[in-house]
Motif scaffolding. Sequence first.
Motif, PDB file in Angstrom:
ATOM      1  N   GLU A 144      34.012 -35.371  52.328  1.00 42.88           N
ATOM      2  CA  GLU A 144      35.354 -35.922  52.186  1.00 42.88           C
ATOM      3  C   GLU A 144      36.419 -35.093  52.898  1.00 42.88           C
ATOM      4  OE1 GLU A 144      34.824 -38.050  47.810  1.00 42.88           O
ATOM      5  OE2 GLU A 144      35.169 -35.892  47.955  1.00 42.88           O
ATOM      6  N   ALA A 145      36.010 -33.952  53.443  1.00 37.81           N
ATOM      7  CA  ALA A 145      36.968 -33.091  54.140  1.00 37.81           C
ATOM      8  C   ALA A 145      37.598 -33.832  55.308  1.00 37.81           C
ATOM      9  CB  ALA A 145      36.281 -31.828  54.642  1.00 37.81           C
ATOM     10  N   GLY A 146      38.919 -33.744  55.401  1.00 32.59           N
ATOM     11  CA  GLY A 146      39.626 -34.341  56.521  1.00 32.59           C
ATOM     12  C   GLY A 146      40.241 -35.687  56.229  1.00 32.59           C
ATOM     13  N   ILE A 147      39.858 -36.343  55.120  1.00 30.73           N
ATOM     14  CA  ILE A 147      40.433 -37.647  54.858  1.00 30.73           C
ATOM     15  C   ILE A 147      41.774 -37.498  54.137  1.00 30.73           C
ATOM     16  CG2 ILE A 147      38.167 -38.730  54.728  1.00 30.73           C
ATOM     17  CD1 ILE A 147      38.509 -39.021  51.753  1.00 30.73           C
ATOM     18  N   ARG A 148      42.625 -38.497  54.278  1.00 29.57           N
ATOM     19  CA  ARG A 148      43.939 -38.481  53.644  1.00 29.57           C
ATOM     20  C   ARG A 148      43.793 -38.680  52.135  1.00 29.57           C
ATOM     21  NH1 ARG A 148      48.547 -41.242  56.835  1.00 29.57           N
ATOM     22  NH2 ARG A 148      48.782 -42.311  54.828  1.00 29.57           N
ATOM     23  N   LEU A 149      44.783 -38.144  51.404  1.00 25.27           N
ATOM     24  CA  LEU A 149      44.756 -38.257  49.958  1.00 25.27           C
ATOM     25  C   LEU A 149      44.734 -39.715  49.500  1.00 25.27           C
ATOM     26  CD1 LEU A 149      44.983 -36.593  47.273  1.00 25.27           C
ATOM     27  CD2 LEU A 149      47.440 -37.066  47.366  1.00 25.27           C
ATOM     28  N   ASP A 150      45.518 -40.581  50.166  1.00 25.23           N
ATOM     29  CA  ASP A 150      45.527 -41.980  49.736  1.00 25.23           C
ATOM     30  C   ASP A 150      44.176 -42.635  49.948  1.00 25.23           C
ATOM     31  OD1 ASP A 150      45.790 -41.966  52.497  1.00 25.23           O
ATOM     32  OD2 ASP A 150      47.610 -43.191  52.542  1.00 25.23           O
ATOM     33  N   ARG A 151      43.471 -42.267  51.021  1.00 26.26           N
ATOM     34  CA  ARG A 151      42.137 -42.836  51.242  1.00 26.26           C
ATOM     35  C   ARG A 151      41.119 -42.249  50.250  1.00 26.26           C
ATOM     36  NH1 ARG A 151      43.257 -42.461  57.532  1.00 26.26           N
ATOM     37  NH2 ARG A 151      44.347 -44.431  57.790  1.00 26.26           N
ATOM     38  N   TYR A 152      41.333 -40.992  49.876  1.00 28.63           N
ATOM     39  CA  TYR A 152      40.481 -40.362  48.872  1.00 28.63           C
ATOM     40  C   TYR A 152      40.586 -41.133  47.554  1.00 28.63           C
ATOM     41  CZ  TYR A 152      38.723 -36.620  45.786  1.00 28.63           C
ATOM     42  OH  TYR A 152      38.030 -35.882  44.856  1.00 28.63           O
ATOM     43  N   SER A 173      49.907 -38.819  52.335  1.00 27.66           N
ATOM     44  CA  SER A 173      49.327 -38.629  53.673  1.00 27.66           C
ATOM     45  C   SER A 173      48.654 -37.272  53.863  1.00 27.66           C
ATOM     46  CB  SER A 173      50.420 -38.787  54.733  1.00 27.66           C
ATOM     47  OG  SER A 173      51.452 -37.832  54.536  1.00 27.66           O
ATOM     48  N   THR A 174      48.688 -36.408  52.848  1.00 31.30           N
ATOM     49  CA  THR A 174      48.080 -35.077  52.947  1.00 31.30           C
ATOM     50  C   THR A 174      46.588 -35.182  53.239  1.00 31.30           C
ATOM     51  OG1 THR A 174      49.675 -34.151  51.382  1.00 31.30           O
ATOM     52  CG2 THR A 174      47.625 -32.921  51.705  1.00 31.30           C
ATOM     53  N   ARG A 175      46.117 -34.386  54.185  1.00 37.81           N
ATOM     54  CA  ARG A 175      44.678 -34.366  54.492  1.00 37.81           C
ATOM     55  C   ARG A 175      43.998 -33.285  53.664  1.00 37.81           C
ATOM     56  NH1 ARG A 175      43.033 -37.807  58.222  1.00 37.81           N
ATOM     57  NH2 ARG A 175      44.653 -38.765  59.532  1.00 37.81           N
ATOM     58  N   LEU A 176      42.841 -33.626  53.122  1.00 36.56           N
ATOM     59  CA  LEU A 176      42.145 -32.756  52.191  1.00 36.56           C
ATOM     60  C   LEU A 176      41.125 -31.862  52.892  1.00 36.56           C
ATOM     61  CD1 LEU A 176      41.537 -35.411  49.391  1.00 36.56           C
ATOM     62  CD2 LEU A 176      43.359 -33.690  49.491  1.00 36.56           C
TER      63      LEU A 176
END
Length: 326
Positions: free
Chosen positions: A12-20, A52-55
């Motif tokens: 899941e690294a790199g995906i946006r918080l909303d997509r998470y 929009s924060t990337r995790l």
Amino acid sequence: MSVVTLSVTEDEAGIRLDRYFRRHYPHLTQGGLQKLCRTGQIRVDGRRVEASTRLEAGQAVRVPPIPVAAKPARDVPRPLDERLVREIRGMVIYQDAQVIVLNKPAGLAVQGGPGITKHVDMMLDGLRDGDDPRPRLVHRIDRDTSGLLLLARTPGVAARLAASFRGRDVHKVYWAVVVGRPDPQAGEIDQPLARLGVGPGAITVAADRTDKDAQSARSAYQVLDSAGRRFSWLELSPLTGRTHQLRVHCESLGTPILGDPKYGGAAAHPSGFTDQLHLHARMLDIPHPAGGRLIVTAELPAHMRGTFRDLGFTAGNTPAPVRRGG
């Protein structure tokens, strides 16, 4: 209901918080998520964040109590006609645990839209094995363009590959048959572009650099062969990623792509040739998510092979996919 803490996995690294959250809590709306972020109820490693924060892998995501209706839903494959399953699987020219590469036929849209009843996105469940996640599109090519289309097997892989495309760490090569012969026979097209209109009728046009709607657009080109001055076989590499960029750039050279239904006007449709767009996404050279680089090449579609024979162009053999390093 109580507060829970989720740990971001490597995938899941790199995906946006909303997509998470869309993955873990698919019924939570974007507006609801933004409100939870704005009020500080959702935090990452104890800090306030935006949607929009990337995790990053290993980060702790604080999840406040969410209504029962927003509990994670099981990712169930969509029912798909067996003919579509066979069709999408027949497009696969490379696959491994992280990625799938298709050779998309000309005329098949990548995603849906007005008047589009069949497209690649609706067929992706046909590439699932068992409980595997649904593959995800990483990029797009035009409906009329044939050739390479990259899919990611998981959200984390999709995020990393999308970052590679944004960072220009991907090398793309297209082949085109154009009407005429460019002069000089190799170079870089630096022509800003702008979009006019919306929806299916929108077009891309060459724009003046002072136009407030102009976007920088650059493409490299080289003539690989020519049939006198009437037709040429070009190798094209987009250095930016604008809609219909290569098609408009070829038109701006005075050499429209043969069979282009949207650009080039009557000049793109000389008699005696198949009236289909002669633009093919030939090669992709990408950083592989598991390390090294993957290079994949796609066989020409039938209508372009026929034109090559008629014009005396020799494409040669199509190299097998290769992964280097990693």
